[in-house]
Each structure stands twice: as C-alpha cells, then as structure tokens.
Design a protein around this motif. Structure first.
Motif, PDB file in Angstrom:
ATOM      1  N   GLU A 171      -8.992 -15.219   3.581  1.00  0.00           N
ATOM      2  CA  GLU A 171      -9.738 -14.098   3.007  1.00  0.00           C
ATOM      3  C   GLU A 171      -9.086 -13.613   1.709  1.00  0.00           C
ATOM      4  N   ARG A 172      -7.768 -13.505   1.710  1.00  0.00           N
ATOM      5  CA  ARG A 172      -7.057 -13.055   0.512  1.00  0.00           C
ATOM      6  C   ARG A 172      -7.232 -14.043  -0.635  1.00  0.00           C
ATOM      7  N   LEU A 173      -7.204 -15.320  -0.318  1.00  0.00           N
ATOM      8  CA  LEU A 173      -7.400 -16.341  -1.344  1.00  0.00           C
ATOM      9  C   LEU A 173      -8.801 -16.266  -1.930  1.00  0.00           C
ATOM     10  N   LEU A 174      -9.780 -16.100  -1.093  1.00  0.00           N
ATOM     11  CA  LEU A 174     -11.162 -16.052  -1.570  1.00  0.00           C
ATOM     12  C   LEU A 174     -11.390 -14.849  -2.477  1.00  0.00           C
ATOM     13  N   LYS A 175     -10.934 -13.679  -2.056  1.00  0.00           N
ATOM     14  CA  LYS A 175     -11.137 -12.472  -2.858  1.00  0.00           C
ATOM     15  C   LYS A 175     -10.399 -12.563  -4.192  1.00  0.00           C
ATOM     16  N   ALA A 176      -9.158 -13.048  -4.138  1.00  0.00           N
ATOM     17  CA  ALA A 176      -8.377 -13.176  -5.374  1.00  0.00           C
ATOM     18  C   ALA A 176      -8.984 -14.227  -6.296  1.00  0.00           C
ATOM     19  N   SER A 177      -9.453 -15.320  -5.718  1.00  0.00           N
ATOM     20  CA  SER A 177      -9.965 -16.431  -6.517  1.00  0.00           C
ATOM     21  C   SER A 177     -11.270 -16.095  -7.208  1.00  0.00           C
ATOM     22  N   ILE A 178     -12.109 -15.307  -6.570  1.00  0.00           N
ATOM     23  CA  ILE A 178     -13.356 -14.880  -7.216  1.00  0.00           C
ATOM     24  C   ILE A 178     -13.034 -14.125  -8.495  1.00  0.00           C
ATOM     25  N   ASP A 179     -12.028 -13.260  -8.436  1.00  0.00           N
ATOM     26  CA  ASP A 179     -11.632 -12.491  -9.615  1.00  0.00           C
ATOM     27  C   ASP A 179     -11.001 -13.395 -10.679  1.00  0.00           C
ATOM     28  N   VAL A 180     -10.091 -14.276 -10.265  1.00  0.00           N
ATOM     29  CA  VAL A 180      -9.395 -15.147 -11.225  1.00  0.00           C
ATOM     30  C   VAL A 180     -10.359 -16.142 -11.863  1.00  0.00           C
ATOM     31  N   PHE A 181     -11.170 -16.807 -11.050  1.00  0.00           N
ATOM     32  CA  PHE A 181     -12.144 -17.758 -11.591  1.00  0.00           C
ATOM     33  C   PHE A 181     -13.129 -17.054 -12.529  1.00  0.00           C
ATOM     34  N   GLY A 182     -13.526 -15.837 -12.166  1.00  0.00           N
ATOM     35  CA  GLY A 182     -14.464 -15.098 -12.997  1.00  0.00           C
ATOM     36  C   GLY A 182     -13.874 -14.741 -14.348  1.00  0.00           C
ATOM     37  N   ARG A 183     -12.586 -14.456 -14.374  1.00  0.00           N
ATOM     38  CA  ARG A 183     -11.932 -14.069 -15.623  1.00  0.00           C
ATOM     39  C   ARG A 183     -11.564 -15.275 -16.499  1.00  0.00           C
ATOM     40  N   PHE A 184     -11.099 -16.356 -15.869  1.00  0.00           N
ATOM     41  CA  PHE A 184     -10.542 -17.466 -16.632  1.00  0.00           C
ATOM     42  C   PHE A 184     -11.306 -18.784 -16.501  1.00  0.00           C
ATOM     43  N   GLY A 185     -12.321 -18.810 -15.634  1.00  0.00           N
ATOM     44  CA  GLY A 185     -13.071 -20.043 -15.432  1.00  0.00           C
ATOM     45  C   GLY A 185     -12.307 -21.024 -14.559  1.00  0.00           C
ATOM     46  N   PHE A 186     -12.970 -22.090 -14.187  1.00  0.00           N
ATOM     47  CA  PHE A 186     -12.336 -23.076 -13.308  1.00  0.00           C
ATOM     48  C   PHE A 186     -11.159 -23.759 -14.012  1.00  0.00           C
ATOM     49  N   ASP A 187     -11.388 -24.219 -15.238  1.00  0.00           N
ATOM     50  CA  ASP A 187     -10.341 -24.948 -15.959  1.00  0.00           C
ATOM     51  C   ASP A 187      -9.162 -24.055 -16.333  1.00  0.00           C
TER      52      ASP A 187
ATOM     53  N   MET B  52      -1.605 -19.648 -10.349  1.00  0.00           N
ATOM     54  CA  MET B  52      -2.201 -18.363 -10.673  1.00  0.00           C
ATOM     55  C   MET B  52      -3.011 -17.831  -9.488  1.00  0.00           C
ATOM     56  N   LEU B  53      -3.767 -18.700  -8.869  1.00  0.00           N
ATOM     57  CA  LEU B  53      -4.604 -18.312  -7.738  1.00  0.00           C
ATOM     58  C   LEU B  53      -3.760 -17.874  -6.553  1.00  0.00           C
ATOM     59  N   ALA B  54      -2.729 -18.645  -6.249  1.00  0.00           N
ATOM     60  CA  ALA B  54      -1.865 -18.321  -5.110  1.00  0.00           C
ATOM     61  C   ALA B  54      -1.085 -17.032  -5.353  1.00  0.00           C
ATOM     62  N   ASP B  55      -0.556 -16.874  -6.563  1.00  0.00           N
ATOM     63  CA  ASP B  55       0.220 -15.673  -6.880  1.00  0.00           C
ATOM     64  C   ASP B  55      -0.644 -14.424  -6.821  1.00  0.00           C
ATOM     65  N   THR B  56      -1.870 -14.514  -7.321  1.00  0.00           N
ATOM     66  CA  THR B  56      -2.770 -13.355  -7.300  1.00  0.00           C
ATOM     67  C   THR B  56      -3.103 -12.954  -5.869  1.00  0.00           C
ATOM     68  N   ALA B  57      -3.249 -13.966  -5.007  1.00  0.00           N
ATOM     69  CA  ALA B  57      -3.551 -13.690  -3.595  1.00  0.00           C
ATOM     70  C   ALA B  57      -2.309 -13.287  -2.813  1.00  0.00           C
ATOM     71  N   GLY B  58      -1.135 -13.569  -3.381  1.00  0.00           N
ATOM     72  CA  GLY B  58       0.111 -13.267  -2.689  1.00  0.00           C
ATOM     73  C   GLY B  58       0.369 -14.193  -1.523  1.00  0.00           C
TER      74      GLY B  58
END
Length: 236
Positions: free
Chosen positions: A24-40, A46-52
């Motif tokens: 759940e933490r990965l999904l919520k964090a990843s939606i924000d990160v992918f939305g800001r920086f795109g897939f590439d 970055m994804l793991a650190d944001t999710a902690g």
C-alpha cells in the motif's frame, strides 16, 4: 502442538499484514512519484525511498518498476470506482430493473440519476485525494501506455457508457450515436476541469481552496449543467 500451530498462524498473519502495508505504501508513493517525474524519470531507488521501504520490496511485490507502474494505475482506477460505486450501482440497478420489465428511463429520472453522478464526481475531483491521481493520469493522456488501458477499461469506459445512456434518455437519442458520445465527453469534461485545471479554476473563481461550501456551490452548478441538457427543440 495447538500452541505451536497458533503461533505459526499468527506469525504468517503478521507477515501478511506487513506485506499488505508495504504494498500500500509503495502504491501511494509511486502514484505521486510517477505523476511528478514520469515513468522514465522515476528510479526504483526514488520510489522505494519515498515509500520508506526496502528497495527489494519493488521486485518482491510487483516484479519490477513496470509492474509497479501498472499496479499504480489499477490502484487509481479502483479508488475512483470505489468512490463512485454507490451512485453508479444505483443507476445500473435501476436500468436493469427497467430493462427486465420492458420499460424505458424517463427524461426526469435520467436527469436525477445524472445529477447524482455529476455531484459525486465533483466531490471526488476537487478533493486533495485526487491530486496525485490527476498528475499520473494527465501524463497517460498525453502518452498512453498499458496503464491507460487499465484505467480506461476499468473505470473510464464503463462510466462514460453509463453517462451516455442517461444523456441518450434525456435527448431521446441512441446512446451509441456520435452526437450523444460527444455530448457525454463535453459533460464529463466540464466536471473534470475542476481537477485537470485546478489552479486556473481557483484563480478564475477567486478561491484560495475548496472546502465544503465551495463543493456545494460546484455541485449546484453541476445540477444546472444537467438541467441544461435538452433535445434541440426544447433548448431553443
């Protein structure tokens, strides 16, 4: 033996709960990160650190970054679907009931159902909760991937088809016609603008934010928008 079995069951449940929380933490964090920086532009670090969470949690739960990206899109679709499910299911149930009895939806009833859907969508799209979803989905609108197909097929297409049935009933036209489909897109777009052009909407309205009073105002306008959908001869 019974105590050992109970401890093992409890241990497995605890690990399962922790796994669900990590996912759940990965999904919520990843939606924000992918939305800001795109897939590439989004790295697994970055994804793991944001999710902690540990870096290995991504391949463990999702098979890799691409799997996490697709799962993030599905998570958004499920969240939107859950929010509108009450209104959507109420309308679907009524349509099924009428079809079973060989009856048709009246204009006034269609209008009432469409107002309910519009007001439900407004409340979701002006909420803070939908902000990271919008960033993610706007990127997918510009450059569609498999993630777009999941969201479109899972929630967008069914909702557009349902709205088209209601607008078709109000106009007394085939919901599959190009005219009704265009009216449907225009109607839904007039609601989505409050999220997709959120900053411009606030600036134009002179609002600093959207609270309960503002939501009610927007819902009243949405109802007016529904009331304006009439056959051409009535509109003039």
């Amino acid at each position: 033996m019974v105590e050992t079995s109970t401890r093992l069951t409890s241990s497995r449940k605890s690990r399962g709960d922790r796994g669900d929380q990590t996912r759940e933490r990965l999904l919520k964090a990843s939606i924000d990160v992918f939305g800001r920086f795109g897939f590439d532009g989004s790295t697994t670090r970055m994804l793991a650190d944001t999710a902690g969470v540990n870096l290995q949690a991504i391949p463990y739960h999702f098979g890799g970054k691409e799997g996490l990206y697709i799962a993030s899109a599905e998570y958004i679709g499920e969240a939107i679907s859950s929010h509108v499910s009450h209104a959507r299911d109420e309308v679907r149930g009524r349509l099924a009931e009428l079809e079973a009895s060989g009856q048709r939806l009246t204009r006034e009833e269609a209008r009432s159902h469409l107002a309910l859907i519009a007001q439900t969508m407004i409340a979701l799209f002006v909420s803070k909760q939908s902000e990271p979803w919008a960033r993610f989905l706007i990127r997918e609108q510009m450059e569609p991937t498999e993630a777009f197909s999941r969201v479109y097929g899972g929630v967008m297409k069914p909702m557009l088809e349902l709205v088209a049935k209601l607008i078709g009933a109000m106009l007394k036209e085939d919901p599959l016609s190009a005219h009704v489909r265009l009216r449907t897109l225009s109607f839904v777009g007039s609601i989505l603008i409050y999220r997709m052009a959120h900053a411009a909407a606030l600036a134009h309205l002179g609002w600093n934010n959207v609270g309960p009073t503002e939501v009610r105002t927007l819902q009243d306008v949405a109802k007016e928008l529904v009331d304006s959908i009439r056959p051409q001869e009535q509109a003039t």
